[in-house]
Design an enzyme around this catalytic site. Structure first.
Site, short mmCIF file in Angstrom:
data_model
loop_
_atom_site.label_atom_id
_atom_site.label_comp_id
_atom_site.label_asym_id
_atom_site.label_seq_id
_atom_site.Cartn_x
_atom_site.Cartn_y
_atom_site.Cartn_z
N ASP A 67 27.34 17.40 110.04
CA ASP A 67 26.52 18.04 110.98
C ASP A 67 26.00 19.19 110.42
O ASP A 67 26.50 19.76 109.31
CB ASP A 67 27.31 18.11 112.12
CG ASP A 67 28.87 18.55 112.05
OD1 ASP A 67 29.14 19.18 110.76
OD2 ASP A 67 29.56 18.38 113.07
N HIS A 133 35.81 15.92 120.08
CA HIS A 133 34.45 15.57 119.28
C HIS A 133 34.62 15.29 117.86
O HIS A 133 35.72 15.89 117.44
CB HIS A 133 33.38 16.77 119.52
CG HIS A 133 33.53 17.90 118.70
ND1 HIS A 133 32.99 19.13 119.06
CD2 HIS A 133 34.15 18.23 117.58
CE1 HIS A 133 33.14 20.10 118.17
NE2 HIS A 133 33.96 19.59 117.32
C1 GLP Z 1 33.25 21.83 114.16
C2 GLP Z 1 32.60 20.82 113.50
C3 GLP Z 1 33.35 19.58 113.59
C4 GLP Z 1 34.82 20.02 113.23
C5 GLP Z 1 35.60 21.03 114.02
C6 GLP Z 1 36.88 21.19 114.02
O1 GLP Z 1 33.09 21.84 115.67
N1 GLP Z 1 31.52 20.38 113.83
O2 GLP Z 1 32.98 18.57 112.61
O3 GLP Z 1 35.68 18.71 113.27
O4 GLP Z 1 34.63 21.99 114.04
O5 GLP Z 1 37.01 22.39 113.58
P1 GLP Z 1 38.05 23.45 113.33
O6 GLP Z 1 38.86 22.65 112.11
O7 GLP Z 1 37.81 24.79 112.76
O8 GLP Z 1 39.21 23.32 114.30
#
Ligand code: GLP
Length: 262
Positions: A67, A133
């Site tokens: 993304d 998500h």
């Molecule tokens: C963002 C990304 C996701 C990721 C998520 C988890 O929203 N778009 O792909 O999985 O963060 O983030 P973190 O590892 O900072 O908790």
């Protein structure tokens, strides 16, 4: 689905990096689906160390990131391209032109075509949003969704605010993301979640009913999906004894865990 629970976030990252390195050893022209977020920072740091120690090369690899925020230029420090340059690409021998992001807002189908031309994704890494998500597929994203522009939920903007100096209103409202069906096309998937803040969602995603309200539950439709958790992220699971038993008797995990311990 196999769920591996490691003692802490560092060992979860090491195990994830070891799995990527093992796949690279088996296929030098590996096609990787990559994820961003704080959880992945440790994975990439471990992976860089393993490449150096193991004499491995990424020069034949192609990568496709999950993304990208809409409206940020590639060199904006908050963009996911900048994140990947900082945390991985600048430190390895990957060909920059072979690293891809779904940047072009108009053309999700072009991204899908690029993935197909590369032969499809061998291993897709995934983090988990606190709202369930995967990529930027927010709750109620269709399980049939493909790469497209999405609207970020308030919960996601809040969760990612720390990376924008703490103010959720600075987080873009839109993004491009691989769809859930795009993710499920990968030949193998590795989901990684660490920390207590993820525990409730980890339990819902892995043990709750499959529902578009929790996009990560779509992973139950994938035949080769592994989940790596630390103790904190696993703390809400009801059947962890069964998961530990399975992993403790799986030659694949026994070998990888042993490789990580050395
Ligand atoms: C963002 C990304 C996701 C990721 C998520 C988890 O929203 N778009 O792909 O999985 O963060 O983030 P973190 O590892 O900072 O908790």
């Amino acid at each position: 689905m196999e769920i591996v629970i490691t003692p802490d976030a560092e060992s979860a990252a090491r195990l994830s990096a070891a799995l990527i390195a093992a796949r690279l050893r088996g296929k030098t022209d590996l096609v990787l689906g990559l994820a961003t977020g704080r959880t992945m920072e440790r994975v990439y740091a471990c992976f860089i160390g393993m490449l150096r120690r193991g004499g491995l090369s990424c020069s034949a690899c192609r990568t496709f990131n999950l993304d990208e925020y809409a409206g940020l230029s590639a060199d904006d420090p908050h963009s996911y391209r900048s994140f990947m340059n900082r945390h991985l690409f600048d430190a390895i021998d990957i060909v920059p032109a072979w690293t891809h992001f779904p940047e072009d807002e108009a053309e999700g189908s072009r991204y899908e075509a690029l993935i197909r031309q590369a032969g499809g994704i061998d291993l897709q890494l995934l983090g988990l949003g606190e709202n369930g998500h995967i990529g930027f597929n927010e709750p109620l994203s269709s399980f049939a969704s493909r790469t497209r522009r999405t609207v970020l939920s308030q919960a996601t903007r809040q969760q990612n605010a720390a990376m924008f100096g703490g103010d959720a209103s600075d987080v873009p409202t839109g993004a491009m993301t691989m769809g859930i069906a795009t993710i499920l096309d990968a030949r193998e998937i590795l989901l990684l979640a660490t920390g207590r803040a993820k525990a409730a969602m980890v339990a819902e995603a892995l043990e709750g009913p499959v529902s578009a309200s929790v996009p990560a539950t779509a992973l139950h439709w994938h035949a080769r999906c592994h989940v790596v958790l630390d103790q904190d992220a696993a703390s809400g699971l009801r059947r962890r004894d069964e998961y530990d038993w399975t992993v403790g008797h799986s030659p694949h995990w026994i070998d990888l865990l042993a490789a990580c311990a050395t």
